[in-house]
Design an enzyme around this catalytic site. Structure first.
Site, PDB file in Angstrom:
ATOM      1  N   VAL A 197       0.855  -1.192   0.000  1.00  0.00           N
ATOM      2  CA  VAL A 197       0.000   0.000   0.000  1.00  0.00           C
ATOM      3  C   VAL A 197       0.887   1.237   0.000  1.00  0.00           C
ATOM      4  O   VAL A 197       1.823   1.336   0.812  1.00  0.00           O
ATOM      5  CB  VAL A 197      -0.917   0.024   1.235  1.00  0.00           C
ATOM      6  CG1 VAL A 197      -1.788   1.284   1.236  1.00  0.00           C
ATOM      7  CG2 VAL A 197      -1.787  -1.225   1.292  1.00  0.00           C
ATOM      8  N   PHE A 198       0.593   2.192  -0.894  1.00  0.00           N
ATOM      9  CA  PHE A 198       1.354   3.440  -0.945  1.00  0.00           C
ATOM     10  C   PHE A 198       0.585   4.531  -0.215  1.00  0.00           C
ATOM     11  O   PHE A 198      -0.547   4.864  -0.564  1.00  0.00           O
ATOM     12  CB  PHE A 198       1.596   3.871  -2.392  1.00  0.00           C
ATOM     13  CG  PHE A 198       2.463   5.106  -2.524  1.00  0.00           C
ATOM     14  CD1 PHE A 198       3.825   5.040  -2.257  1.00  0.00           C
ATOM     15  CD2 PHE A 198       1.924   6.321  -2.916  1.00  0.00           C
ATOM     16  CE1 PHE A 198       4.635   6.168  -2.372  1.00  0.00           C
ATOM     17  CE2 PHE A 198       2.715   7.447  -3.037  1.00  0.00           C
ATOM     18  CZ  PHE A 198       4.080   7.373  -2.767  1.00  0.00           C
ATOM     19  N   GLY A 199       1.211   5.093   0.815  1.00  0.00           N
ATOM     20  CA  GLY A 199       0.618   6.192   1.558  1.00  0.00           C
ATOM     21  C   GLY A 199       1.264   7.508   1.185  1.00  0.00           C
ATOM     22  O   GLY A 199       2.493   7.628   1.197  1.00  0.00           O
ATOM     23  N   TYR A 200       0.435   8.492   0.859  1.00  0.00           N
ATOM     24  CA  TYR A 200       0.952   9.806   0.500  1.00  0.00           C
ATOM     25  C   TYR A 200       0.313  10.913   1.347  1.00  0.00           C
ATOM     26  O   TYR A 200       0.624  12.096   1.180  1.00  0.00           O
ATOM     27  CB  TYR A 200       0.716  10.097  -0.987  1.00  0.00           C
ATOM     28  CG  TYR A 200      -0.738  10.051  -1.405  1.00  0.00           C
ATOM     29  CD1 TYR A 200      -1.495  11.216  -1.443  1.00  0.00           C
ATOM     30  CD2 TYR A 200      -1.351   8.859  -1.757  1.00  0.00           C
ATOM     31  CE1 TYR A 200      -2.832  11.192  -1.825  1.00  0.00           C
ATOM     32  CE2 TYR A 200      -2.677   8.816  -2.141  1.00  0.00           C
ATOM     33  CZ  TYR A 200      -3.412   9.980  -2.169  1.00  0.00           C
ATOM     34  OH  TYR A 200      -4.740   9.955  -2.540  1.00  0.00           O
ATOM     35  N   GLY A 201      -0.587  10.512   2.252  1.00  0.00           N
ATOM     36  CA  GLY A 201      -1.240  11.459   3.145  1.00  0.00           C
ATOM     37  C   GLY A 201      -1.104  10.981   4.577  1.00  0.00           C
ATOM     38  O   GLY A 201       0.000  10.712   5.059  1.00  0.00           O
ATOM     39  N   SER A 202      -2.228  10.815   5.257  1.00  0.00           N
ATOM     40  CA  SER A 202      -2.185  10.457   6.675  1.00  0.00           C
ATOM     41  C   SER A 202      -1.616   9.066   6.931  1.00  0.00           C
ATOM     42  O   SER A 202      -1.125   8.787   8.033  1.00  0.00           O
ATOM     43  CB  SER A 202      -3.588  10.557   7.292  1.00  0.00           C
ATOM     44  OG  SER A 202      -4.485   9.672   6.649  1.00  0.00           O
ATOM     45  N   GLU A 251     -11.049   4.794   3.509  1.00  0.00           N
ATOM     46  CA  GLU A 251     -10.953   5.694   2.358  1.00  0.00           C
ATOM     47  C   GLU A 251     -12.258   5.752   1.566  1.00  0.00           C
ATOM     48  O   GLU A 251     -12.254   5.971   0.359  1.00  0.00           O
ATOM     49  CB  GLU A 251      -9.805   5.237   1.451  1.00  0.00           C
ATOM     50  CG  GLU A 251      -8.480   5.023   2.151  1.00  0.00           C
ATOM     51  CD  GLU A 251      -7.931   6.299   2.786  1.00  0.00           C
ATOM     52  OE1 GLU A 251      -8.269   7.389   2.300  1.00  0.00           O
ATOM     53  OE2 GLU A 251      -7.167   6.209   3.763  1.00  0.00           O
TER      54      GLU A 251
END
Length: 226
Positions: A32-37, A125
């Site tokens: 999983v790619f996280g770019y926010g919280s 999400e």
């Protein structure tokens, strides 16, 4: 029971968002790619992580948040990823740098927990986000270090997309919004702090300017109350 297991147990199953790219298949490893919280609030079990970047996407606070950092009557703003070509159409006077990248954290979900984590993330999400899959790179790598990484994006035709707002308009919303997960400004400030912590160039000019504007409006509001 760990915190992650407790959160997963409390996450009801929801229909998976429609995938933009090739969907993940149950039984396969899940990244999983996280770019926010998700960069600073990982509420699911992991066994590996890689801080890296993706190409041709711009991180922007153009997704409304009705359930985490805002309310249905006063939505906040959270991150989404905008393809450079689409950003240039929305903001022709501020085109994306074609060489710019979006930094974030890729997490490998703990083996055997993939389906539970996927259901949890679908619920987390749920406010307008869609599944997509990206390749993650690190500096000096000739190719991606992880491929087909799940990422949740708010595409421009989803009902919670805010549209081409100015940076000033976005900053004013973030400075004042609050929801069940906390203040909207906390989301932004923690994201910026986390990016700085992981890499000296991870904080892009858009986020840096937005952070400055939000801090200015927060300070102005506090001064007005004195």
């Amino acid at each position: 029971m760990t915190v992650s297991e407790t959160v997963l147990a409390q996450s009801p199953a929801v229909a998976a968002p429609t995938a933009v790219n090739t969907p993940w298949e149950d039984g396969q490893p899940l990244w999983v790619f996280g770019y926010g919280s998700i960069i600073y609030r990982v509420d699911f079990p992991i066994e590996d992580q890689v801080f890296g970047y993706i190409h041709s996407r711009k991180r922007a606070f153009l997704q409304k948040s009705h359930d985490h950092r805002g309310t249905p009557t006063r939505p906040g703003r959270v991150c989404t990823l905008i393809p450079h070509t689409e950003w240039n159409s929305m903001f022709p006077c501020d085109p994306a740098d074609p060489d710019a990248v979006c930094w974030g954290m890729a997490y490998k979900v703990q083996s055997g927990m993939e389906q539970q984590v996927k259901q949890h993330l679908d619920f987390r999400e749920k406010d307008g986000y869609t599944e997509d899959f990206v390749d993650v790179f690190v500096e000096q790598s000739k190719g991606p270090v992880v491929q087909k990484v799940l990422v949740y994006v708010g595409v421009s035709d989803n009902p919670s997309f805010a549209g081409p707002s100015t940076l000033d308009e976005t900053a004013r919303v973030i400075a004042g919004a609050e929801g069940p997960s906390g203040t909207n400004r906390e989301y932004l400030f923690k994201l910026c702090d986390s990016l700085r912590l992981h890499h000296p160039r991870a904080l892009d000019p858009y986020l840096a300017e937005l952070e400055t504007l939000v801090r200015m409006y927060v300070a102005s509001d506090k001064h007005a109350l004195q």
